[in-house]
Design a protein around this motif. Sequence first.
Motif, mmCIF file in Angstrom:
data_model
loop_
_atom_site.group_PDB
_atom_site.id
_atom_site.type_symbol
_atom_site.label_atom_id
_atom_site.label_comp_id
_atom_site.label_asym_id
_atom_site.label_seq_id
_atom_site.Cartn_x
_atom_site.Cartn_y
_atom_site.Cartn_z
ATOM 1 N N THR A 26 0.853 -1.198 0.000
ATOM 2 C CA THR A 26 0.000 0.000 0.000
ATOM 3 C C THR A 26 0.888 1.248 0.000
ATOM 4 O OG1 THR A 26 -0.119 -0.197 2.410
ATOM 5 C CG2 THR A 26 -2.004 -1.030 1.162
ATOM 6 N N PRO A 27 1.478 1.556 -1.188
ATOM 7 C CA PRO A 27 2.356 2.728 -1.248
ATOM 8 C C PRO A 27 1.606 4.032 -1.010
ATOM 9 C CG PRO A 27 2.062 1.763 -3.437
ATOM 10 C CD PRO A 27 1.337 0.880 -2.478
ATOM 11 N N ASN A 145 15.968 12.456 20.563
ATOM 12 C CA ASN A 145 16.693 11.596 21.512
ATOM 13 C C ASN A 145 16.578 10.123 21.158
ATOM 14 O OD1 ASN A 145 17.380 13.740 23.135
ATOM 15 N ND2 ASN A 145 15.453 13.633 24.276
ATOM 16 N N ARG A 146 15.431 9.751 20.608
ATOM 17 C CA ARG A 146 15.187 8.340 20.284
ATOM 18 C C ARG A 146 14.462 8.270 18.952
ATOM 19 N NH1 ARG A 146 11.825 5.377 24.736
ATOM 20 N NH2 ARG A 146 12.882 3.490 24.088
ATOM 21 N N LEU A 147 14.501 7.083 18.358
ATOM 22 C CA LEU A 147 13.735 6.855 17.133
ATOM 23 C C LEU A 147 12.710 5.767 17.395
ATOM 24 C CD1 LEU A 147 16.969 7.315 16.077
ATOM 25 C CD2 LEU A 147 15.718 7.385 13.932
ATOM 26 N N THR A 148 11.614 5.851 16.680
ATOM 27 C CA THR A 148 10.562 4.852 16.819
ATOM 28 C C THR A 148 9.952 4.563 15.445
ATOM 29 O OG1 THR A 148 8.505 4.278 17.977
ATOM 30 C CG2 THR A 148 8.776 6.571 17.341
ATOM 31 N N LEU A 149 9.270 3.450 15.345
ATOM 32 C CA LEU A 149 8.629 3.066 14.073
ATOM 33 C C LEU A 149 7.642 1.942 14.305
ATOM 34 C CD1 LEU A 149 10.097 0.116 13.316
ATOM 35 C CD2 LEU A 149 11.990 1.652 12.898
ATOM 36 N N GLU A 150 6.811 1.721 13.298
ATOM 37 C CA GLU A 150 5.946 0.539 13.282
ATOM 38 C C GLU A 150 6.445 -0.397 12.187
ATOM 39 O OE1 GLU A 150 3.995 3.539 13.049
ATOM 40 O OE2 GLU A 150 3.231 3.567 15.107
ATOM 41 N N VAL A 151 6.381 -1.682 12.447
ATOM 42 C CA VAL A 151 6.816 -2.661 11.449
ATOM 43 C C VAL A 151 5.886 -3.875 11.533
ATOM 44 C CG1 VAL A 151 8.581 -3.544 13.076
ATOM 45 C CG2 VAL A 151 8.789 -4.044 10.637
ATOM 46 N N ARG A 152 5.578 -4.437 10.363
ATOM 47 C CA ARG A 152 4.709 -5.623 10.346
ATOM 48 C C ARG A 152 5.318 -6.741 11.187
ATOM 49 N NH1 ARG A 152 0.815 -5.833 5.922
ATOM 50 N NH2 ARG A 152 1.090 -3.954 4.661
ATOM 51 N N SER A 178 -4.073 -1.977 6.910
ATOM 52 C CA SER A 178 -5.434 -2.117 6.387
ATOM 53 C C SER A 178 -5.531 -3.182 5.291
ATOM 54 C CB SER A 178 -5.926 -0.774 5.845
ATOM 55 O OG SER A 178 -5.022 -0.317 4.871
ATOM 56 N N ASP A 179 -4.406 -3.499 4.599
ATOM 57 C CA ASP A 179 -4.517 -4.444 3.478
ATOM 58 C C ASP A 179 -4.812 -5.864 3.956
ATOM 59 O OD1 ASP A 179 -1.973 -4.562 4.598
ATOM 60 O OD2 ASP A 179 -1.008 -5.160 2.732
ATOM 61 N N ASN A 180 -4.225 -6.277 5.071
ATOM 62 C CA ASN A 180 -4.461 -7.654 5.526
ATOM 63 C C ASN A 180 -4.748 -7.758 7.023
ATOM 64 O OD1 ASN A 180 -1.992 -7.084 6.555
ATOM 65 N ND2 ASN A 180 -0.941 -8.892 5.752
ATOM 66 N N GLY A 181 -4.933 -6.607 7.659
ATOM 67 C CA GLY A 181 -5.283 -6.618 9.085
ATOM 68 C C GLY A 181 -4.147 -7.074 9.991
ATOM 69 N N GLU A 182 -2.917 -7.000 9.452
ATOM 70 C CA GLU A 182 -1.771 -7.475 10.242
ATOM 71 C C GLU A 182 -1.442 -6.508 11.387
ATOM 72 O OE1 GLU A 182 1.492 -8.413 7.680
ATOM 73 O OE2 GLU A 182 2.827 -8.926 9.357
#
Length: 224
Positions: A26-27, A145-152, A178-182
């Motif tokens: 989902t680009p 100060n810190r980095l954060t992210l979301e990943v499958r 949203s594409d696969n509810g992961e």
Amino acid sequence: MAYVVQPMVLDDVEEVSRVETECFTTPWPINAYRRELRENRLSKYLVLRWSSSDGRRVETNVGSAAAGDPLAGMRRAVSQLLRPFGVGDQPRSTLPSILGFAGLWLMFDEAHITTIGVRRTVRGLGLGELLLVNLVESARELGANRLTLEVRVSNHVAQSLYRKYTFKEEGVRKRYYSDNGEDALIMWSDRIDAPAFVDTFRVLRTELDRKIAALSAPIVESRV
Ligand SMILES: CC(C)(COP(=O)(O)OP(=O)(O)OC[C@H]1O[C@@H](n2cnc3c(N)ncnc32)[C@H](O)[C@@H]1OP(=O)(O)O)[C@@H](O)C(=O)NCCC(=O)NCCS
């Protein structure tokens, strides 16, 4: 010639979008990048190129074909004809110049990595890591100060990259994609101003620079 990471500019957006479709199901809509670059002062977007060592773009036939170069087809045919004789096979002339991209948003003293991706054919060479270290450096320059992210949860390759740079799982966003509810893992780095991080980062960066310097020109399929 070298792999270089540079700030993304508006002219890069179309090519970034093409690379993004290789990376994500989902680009982002192309205008989202344009809006980010024009309006979001608290964001930083980067592109990774195979480029002249002083940072200038490598001009490619891909660009001219996309712009409607009437001779592109003939050039391609001549190159194909000469290939058996070892002539006319000029990989650089068919290189898309952008091989990867990455971005972050600054929120107070936290840098949120919004995207990172590398063209499929040049993965596993250290280029994703090169983008990540540049994001960390950008975050530091912006005062984070810190980095954060979301990943499958299923994206073990990306998780492994982040863990290498001290990111740890600190939560889960249920059905985030949203594409696969992961589900998404929420990962946070250690404090990037902590002496232990600074030391680890320096060692990793030195190893990476050595690895990248030893790489040859990227082999990517032509889009001409
Ligand atoms: C995630 C991504 C950016 C990594 O880029 P890359 O150039 O392939 O990765 P690198 O070669 O720089 O590898 C860096 C680290 O990633 C991890 N990694 C890379 N390939 C891996 C693989 N096949 N299996 C497991 N871990 C891997 C390793 O920790 C590696 O460090 P190491 O070389 O010390 O083992 C790339 O796979 C990608 O574009 N994926 C699609 C988009 C995506 O998932 N983005 C992340 C969204 S959160």
